[in-house]
Design an enzyme around this catalytic site. Structure first.
Site, PDB file in Angstrom:
ATOM      1  N   GLY A 331      -0.236 -10.398   8.838  1.00  0.00           N
ATOM      2  CA  GLY A 331       0.617 -11.331   8.124  1.00  0.00           C
ATOM      3  C   GLY A 331       2.078 -10.946   8.264  1.00  0.00           C
ATOM      4  O   GLY A 331       2.448 -10.103   9.097  1.00  0.00           O
ATOM      5  N   HIS A 333       4.111  -9.230   6.335  1.00  0.00           N
ATOM      6  CA  HIS A 333       4.407  -7.824   6.073  1.00  0.00           C
ATOM      7  C   HIS A 333       4.072  -6.969   7.291  1.00  0.00           C
ATOM      8  O   HIS A 333       4.765  -5.979   7.574  1.00  0.00           O
ATOM      9  CB  HIS A 333       3.612  -7.347   4.856  1.00  0.00           C
ATOM     10  CG  HIS A 333       4.064  -6.024   4.304  1.00  0.00           C
ATOM     11  ND1 HIS A 333       3.396  -4.844   4.534  1.00  0.00           N
ATOM     12  CD2 HIS A 333       5.131  -5.696   3.526  1.00  0.00           C
ATOM     13  CE1 HIS A 333       4.010  -3.861   3.918  1.00  0.00           C
ATOM     14  NE2 HIS A 333       5.077  -4.349   3.302  1.00  0.00           N
ATOM     15  N   CYS A 334       3.036  -7.346   8.019  1.00  0.00           N
ATOM     16  CA  CYS A 334       2.553  -6.556   9.154  1.00  0.00           C
ATOM     17  C   CYS A 334       3.513  -6.558  10.335  1.00  0.00           C
ATOM     18  O   CYS A 334       3.465  -5.660  11.177  1.00  0.00           O
ATOM     19  CB  CYS A 334       1.201  -7.077   9.630  1.00  0.00           C
ATOM     20  SG  CYS A 334      -0.045  -7.222   8.343  1.00  0.00           S
ATOM     21  N   ILE A 335       4.379  -7.556  10.442  1.00  0.00           N
ATOM     22  CA  ILE A 335       5.240  -7.668  11.621  1.00  0.00           C
ATOM     23  C   ILE A 335       6.678  -7.258  11.329  1.00  0.00           C
ATOM     24  O   ILE A 335       7.547  -7.389  12.196  1.00  0.00           O
ATOM     25  CB  ILE A 335       5.191  -9.091  12.216  1.00  0.00           C
ATOM     26  CG1 ILE A 335       5.857 -10.114  11.305  1.00  0.00           C
ATOM     27  CG2 ILE A 335       3.747  -9.488  12.499  1.00  0.00           C
ATOM     28  CD1 ILE A 335       5.962 -11.511  11.935  1.00  0.00           C
TER      29      ILE A 335
END
Length: 345
Positions: A331, A333-335
């Site tokens: 999502g 936050h992950c990138i």
């Protein structure tokens, strides 16, 4: 020296990202590739409305990146294979005894447990490369870990999952004590809250095996935002109920019981591959704002913004469609990865 990972809501110097590049995640379908480029671009362009953004771009993608990204976004060209910067980039830390000093934890990155499909040799160099760009002290670690596998309150508490840090494909010889000692040394953790697992979809081939940043986060010390799947048909209904029961018995580094706030999932529970893990917990906190995941459901997305703005007083939530990012295994936050603003004398 004592390193400490600040809370994500503390002031940022900037946000870091990596631009999509040819590889297993991007895939071979031109239409899906375009959706990846568009999704990453939309996030970067949303963040830069609140704070500076620097993005690592593979030289082969430079022309596309400059065409798609807002002109105020700083582009740094370097080889890129994976582009989930939270996971393979540095985890920034500070030393409260040395104002103005920034540290960058360089976890070992092996593509989320060395699956056969993954290619991470270039991404594994990004932590040290980024540290060099900002003049941060590199904090070397032998722990195989990713930034999405930890969430902190900035006061010693860290959330983790057993299926990530104790994953034998990551840390074959690790146990809780060794992981906790390393988290204390690198990010200043004095209380590790262990969750047994993450969300169901995250255990698919392109998943992370249970990252905590899609499950729970700490908006302020002593308070949790917890993913709530309220549809009994979804396997995460039982998972999130179980996680809530565990967290209700937990305390943070200061000995406080957590005030748990449910962050309900959208109504969509399936895509063409099976049950989804759509989660509003996977947001990014920025200076004065929140970059929230959107899932094409106006009412659910609006409800999430309201909950997030209440959890982070004084910040404005902005929704960015995250469905393509989730299709790739993560999502918003992950990138992204925040660089804290360091105090100076």
């Amino acid at each position: 020296m004592t390193w400490r990972m600040p809370h994500e809501g503390d002031p940022h110097e900037r946000t870091w990202m990596a631009f999509p590049a040819v590889g297993p995640t991007l895939g071979d379908d031109p239409a899906e590739q375009e959706r990846f480029y568009a999704a990453w671009t939309a996030v970067a362009n949303a963040v830069v409305e609140f704070e500076p953004v620097t993005i690592l771009v593979d030289p082969a993608e430079g022309t596309r990146a400059r065409r798609m990204l807002a002109p105020e976004i700083e582009i740094v060209e370097t080889p890129v294979d994976e582009f989930w910067f939270r996971d393979h980039g540095p985890t920034f830390v500070v030393d409260d005894e040395r104002p103005g000093v920034l540290g960058a934890v360089d976890w070992i990155f092996n593509g989320w447990g060395a699956p056969e499909w993954a290619s991470w040799e270039k991404a594994a160099e990004h932590a040290r490369f980024t540290a060099g760009l900002v003049g941060a002290e590199v904090v070397t670690s032998l722990l195989v870990n990713e930034g999405g596998g930890i969430h902190v309150d900035g006061e010693g508490t860290v959330l983790v999952t057993e299926t990530v840090q104790l994953d034998p494909r990551r840390n074959r010889f690790a146990d809780r004590a060794r992981v906790e000692a390393e988290l204390a040394r690198t990010i200043g953790a004095t209380k590790v809250v262990w969750l047994p697992r993450g969300l169901t979809r995250d255990y698919d081939d392109f998943g992370t095996n249970g990252h905590v940043d899609i499950v729970a986060t700490i908006p302020t010390p002593g308070r949790l935002l917890l993913h709530a799947q309220n549809d009994p048909e979804h396997p995460d209904f039982a998972v999130t109920c179980g996680l809530r029961a565990i967290l209700e018995q937990e305390t943070d580094a200061a000995g406080r019981a957590f005030d748990i706030i449910d962050l309900p999932a959208p109504a969509t529970i399936r895509d063409h591959e099976g049950f989804v893990d759509y989660s509003y917990v996977n947001h990014l906190v920025v200076n004065g704002g929140i970059i929230a995941c959107g899932f094409g459901e106006e009412a659910a997305d609006a409800r999430a913004r309201e909950i997030l703005e209440a959890a982070y007083p004084g910040r404005r939530a902005v929704t960015v469609d995250a469905r393509q990012i989730f299709a790739g295994g993560g999502g918003i936050h992950c990138i992204t990865q925040q660089q804290p603003a360091v105090a100076t004398r």
